[in-house]
Design an enzyme around this catalytic site. Structure first.
Site, PDB file in Angstrom:
ATOM      1  N   LYS A 116       0.842  -1.210   0.000  1.00 12.26           N
ATOM      2  CA  LYS A 116       0.000   0.000   0.000  1.00 12.26           C
ATOM      3  C   LYS A 116       0.875   1.258   0.000  1.00 12.26           C
ATOM      4  O   LYS A 116       0.644   2.183  -0.766  1.00 12.26           O
ATOM      5  CB  LYS A 116      -0.925   0.018   1.238  1.00 12.26           C
TER       6      LYS A 116
ATOM      7  N   ARG B 207      -9.907   0.588   8.553  1.00 14.61           N
ATOM      8  CA  ARG B 207      -9.325  -0.714   8.859  1.00 14.61           C
ATOM      9  C   ARG B 207     -10.324  -1.636   9.531  1.00 14.61           C
ATOM     10  O   ARG B 207      -9.985  -2.751   9.903  1.00 14.61           O
ATOM     11  CB  ARG B 207      -8.149  -0.494   9.800  1.00 14.61           C
TER      12      ARG B 207
ATOM     13  N   ARG C 136      11.689  -5.644   5.085  1.00 19.48           N
ATOM     14  CA  ARG C 136      11.520  -4.205   4.842  1.00 19.48           C
ATOM     15  C   ARG C 136      12.479  -3.392   5.708  1.00 19.48           C
ATOM     16  O   ARG C 136      12.729  -3.699   6.867  1.00 19.48           O
ATOM     17  CB  ARG C 136      10.085  -3.781   5.168  1.00 19.48           C
TER      18      ARG C 136
ATOM     19  N   ARG D 173      11.536  -1.319  10.994  1.00 18.45           N
ATOM     20  CA  ARG D 173      10.442  -0.808  11.814  1.00 18.45           C
ATOM     21  C   ARG D 173      10.267  -1.704  13.028  1.00 18.45           C
ATOM     22  O   ARG D 173      10.339  -2.923  12.897  1.00 18.45           O
ATOM     23  CB  ARG D 173       9.147  -0.816  10.986  1.00 18.45           C
TER      24      ARG D 173
HETATM   25  P1  AP5 Z   1       0.595   0.728   8.718  1.00 16.91           P
HETATM   26  O1  AP5 Z   1       1.831   1.519   8.636  1.00 16.91           O
HETATM   27  O2  AP5 Z   1      -0.584   1.141   7.900  1.00 16.91           O
HETATM   28  O3  AP5 Z   1       0.995  -0.788   8.461  1.00 16.91           O
HETATM   29  P2  AP5 Z   1       0.316  -1.938   7.604  1.00 16.91           P
HETATM   30  O4  AP5 Z   1      -1.087  -1.791   7.174  1.00 16.91           O
HETATM   31  O5  AP5 Z   1       0.633  -3.124   8.404  1.00 16.91           O
HETATM   32  O6  AP5 Z   1       0.983  -1.821   6.268  1.00 16.91           O
HETATM   33  P3  AP5 Z   1       2.502  -1.776   6.033  1.00 16.91           P
HETATM   34  O7  AP5 Z   1       2.992  -0.359   6.112  1.00 16.91           O
HETATM   35  O8  AP5 Z   1       3.193  -2.760   6.922  1.00 16.91           O
HETATM   36  O9  AP5 Z   1       2.614  -2.389   4.576  1.00 16.91           O
HETATM   37  P4  AP5 Z   1       2.308  -1.795   3.146  1.00 16.91           P
HETATM   38  O10 AP5 Z   1       1.103  -2.479   2.586  1.00 16.91           O
HETATM   39  O11 AP5 Z   1       2.294  -0.298   3.148  1.00 16.91           O
HETATM   40  O12 AP5 Z   1       3.561  -2.357   2.386  1.00 16.91           O
HETATM   41  P5  AP5 Z   1       4.880  -1.604   1.830  1.00 16.91           P
HETATM   42  O13 AP5 Z   1       4.537  -0.828   0.616  1.00 16.91           O
HETATM   43  O14 AP5 Z   1       5.616  -0.906   2.913  1.00 16.91           O
HETATM   44  O15 AP5 Z   1       0.080   0.648  10.241  1.00 16.91           O
HETATM   45  C1  AP5 Z   1       0.978   0.390  11.289  1.00 16.91           C
HETATM   46  C2  AP5 Z   1       0.217   0.368  12.606  1.00 16.91           C
HETATM   47  O16 AP5 Z   1      -0.438   1.640  12.828  1.00 16.91           O
HETATM   48  C3  AP5 Z   1      -0.913  -0.665  12.723  1.00 16.91           C
HETATM   49  O17 AP5 Z   1      -0.435  -1.940  13.109  1.00 16.91           O
HETATM   50  C4  AP5 Z   1      -1.793  -0.013  13.810  1.00 16.91           C
HETATM   51  O18 AP5 Z   1      -1.229  -0.206  15.102  1.00 16.91           O
HETATM   52  C5  AP5 Z   1      -1.695   1.471  13.461  1.00 16.91           C
HETATM   53  N1  AP5 Z   1      -2.762   1.897  12.524  1.00 16.91           N
HETATM   54  C6  AP5 Z   1      -2.580   2.323  11.252  1.00 16.91           C
HETATM   55  N2  AP5 Z   1      -3.754   2.623  10.684  1.00 16.91           N
HETATM   56  C7  AP5 Z   1      -4.722   2.383  11.608  1.00 16.91           C
HETATM   57  C8  AP5 Z   1      -6.130   2.474  11.614  1.00 16.91           C
HETATM   58  N3  AP5 Z   1      -6.821   2.890  10.530  1.00 16.91           N
HETATM   59  N4  AP5 Z   1      -6.785   2.138  12.741  1.00 16.91           N
HETATM   60  C9  AP5 Z   1      -6.138   1.729  13.840  1.00 16.91           C
HETATM   61  N5  AP5 Z   1      -4.782   1.595  13.908  1.00 16.91           N
HETATM   62  C10 AP5 Z   1      -4.081   1.915  12.800  1.00 16.91           C
HETATM   63  O19 AP5 Z   1       5.723  -2.904   1.371  1.00 16.91           O
HETATM   64  C11 AP5 Z   1       6.225  -3.817   2.312  1.00 16.91           C
HETATM   65  C12 AP5 Z   1       7.616  -4.316   1.834  1.00 16.91           C
HETATM   66  O20 AP5 Z   1       7.458  -5.048   0.629  1.00 16.91           O
HETATM   67  C13 AP5 Z   1       8.609  -3.185   1.528  1.00 16.91           C
HETATM   68  O21 AP5 Z   1       9.908  -3.585   1.902  1.00 16.91           O
HETATM   69  C14 AP5 Z   1       8.518  -3.019  -0.005  1.00 16.91           C
HETATM   70  O22 AP5 Z   1       9.751  -2.549  -0.551  1.00 16.91           O
HETATM   71  C15 AP5 Z   1       8.221  -4.447  -0.423  1.00 16.91           C
HETATM   72  N6  AP5 Z   1       7.369  -4.486  -1.630  1.00 16.91           N
HETATM   73  C16 AP5 Z   1       6.291  -3.705  -1.895  1.00 16.91           C
HETATM   74  N7  AP5 Z   1       5.759  -4.027  -3.098  1.00 16.91           N
HETATM   75  C17 AP5 Z   1       6.526  -5.066  -3.573  1.00 16.91           C
HETATM   76  C18 AP5 Z   1       6.488  -5.837  -4.760  1.00 16.91           C
HETATM   77  N8  AP5 Z   1       5.544  -5.641  -5.697  1.00 16.91           N
HETATM   78  N9  AP5 Z   1       7.427  -6.814  -4.923  1.00 16.91           N
HETATM   79  C19 AP5 Z   1       8.379  -7.038  -3.980  1.00 16.91           C
HETATM   80  N10 AP5 Z   1       8.476  -6.326  -2.833  1.00 16.91           N
HETATM   81  C20 AP5 Z   1       7.552  -5.349  -2.638  1.00 16.91           C
END
Ligand code: AP5
Length: 215
Positions: A13, A87, A126, A159
């Site tokens: 995302k 969420r 990551r 992280r």
């Molecule tokens: P948040 O930061 O939103 O974490 P998440 O939803 O767990 O999502 P991530 O940031 O972990 O993953 P992403 O989908 O963005 O993936 P990314 O692009 O980084 O939330 C963190 C915390 O905040 C929650 O646990 C909660 O406590 C709180 N929170 C947030 N919103 C909330 C809400 N609405 N309500 C309540 N609490 C809330 O990619 C991941 C990795 O994969 C990277 O290393 C990237 O380089 C790699 N990657 C990406 N795409 C590809 C691809 N196509 N191929 C290979 N590798 C790839």
């Protein structure tokens, strides 16, 4: 074009939002980023949110919805991508009310589908820049110099919630609270599911095709 981008932790995302804002000039509203910035700046919001992020649990709805309301009020007509919000169904219903009151609408809800078996590897690998937030991956997108951000030269770290035990809680939280949103947005429409596997560029192409914009 206003979008909701949702999917499991590690689905990409943040990566796709960064590409969309860079190429289409939208504003990203990432609740995760907003909470991390508040924690870094040691604000009251940061103090309230820290324990939940560290444990991989959702920050209470009342805090999260209030935060999103503040950002939506400050858009000044700019298109937005909601990344990580809503969420759960309570947040989705609150968003609907907020948008109605502000005379805004979401044009498409985009669900990024990535198999569970791939998510753990994406998350444990990551790395993020402590200064500018640029995201890397030790295999698919390494930094040129180990531990140093290519963009700003800042330190690149893991992280705290990307440790395996916390990731498992986040995936569980996702299954219980966020996955049900698929049915919610499918029923509301317009909704699209995107295959989030393959390279980031391939995923980006699928998204722009699905939302019918040229990047
Ligand atoms: P948040 O930061 O939103 O974490 P998440 O939803 O767990 O999502 P991530 O940031 O972990 O993953 P992403 O989908 O963005 O993936 P990314 O692009 O980084 O939330 C963190 C915390 O905040 C929650 O646990 C909660 O406590 C709180 N929170 C947030 N919103 C909330 C809400 N609405 N309500 C309540 N609490 C809330 O990619 C991941 C990795 O994969 C990277 O290393 C990237 O380089 C790699 N990657 C990406 N795409 C590809 C691809 N196509 N191929 C290979 N590798 C790839």
């Amino acid at each position: 074009m206003n979008l909701i981008l949702f999917g499991p932790p590690g689905a990409g995302k943040g990566t796709q939002s960064a590409l969309l804002i860079e190429r289409l000039g939208m504003r990203q509203i990432s609740t995760g980023d907003l909470f991390r910035a508040a924690i870094k700046n040691q604000t009251k919001l940061g103090q309230e949110a820290k324990g939940y992020l560290d444990a991989g649990k959702l920050v209470p709805d009342s805090i999260t919805i209030g935060l999103v309301e503040e950002v939506l009020l400050d858009l000044n007509g700019k298109s937005f991508i909601l990344d990580g919000f809503p969420r759960n169904v309570t947040q989705a219903e609150a968003l609907e009310q907020l948008l109605k009151a502000l005379k805004l609408k979401v044009d498409k809800s985009v669900f990024l589908e990535v198999p569970m078996s791939m998510l753990l590897g994406r998350l444990t690998g990551r790395r993020v820049c402590k200064n500018c937030g640029t995201t890397y991956h030790i295999e698919s997108k390494p930094t040129h110099k180990e531990g140093v951000c290519d963009v700003c030269g800042g330190p690149v770290i893991q992280r705290p919630d990307d440790k395996e035990d916390v990731i498992r809680t986040r995936l569980e939280t996702y299954e219980n609270s966020t996955r049900p949103l698929k049915d919610y947005y499918k029923a509301k429409g317009p909704y699209v599911e995107i295959d989030g596997t393959g390279t980031s560029e391939q995923v980006f192409e699928r998204i722009t095709r699905a939302i019918q914009v040229k990047a």
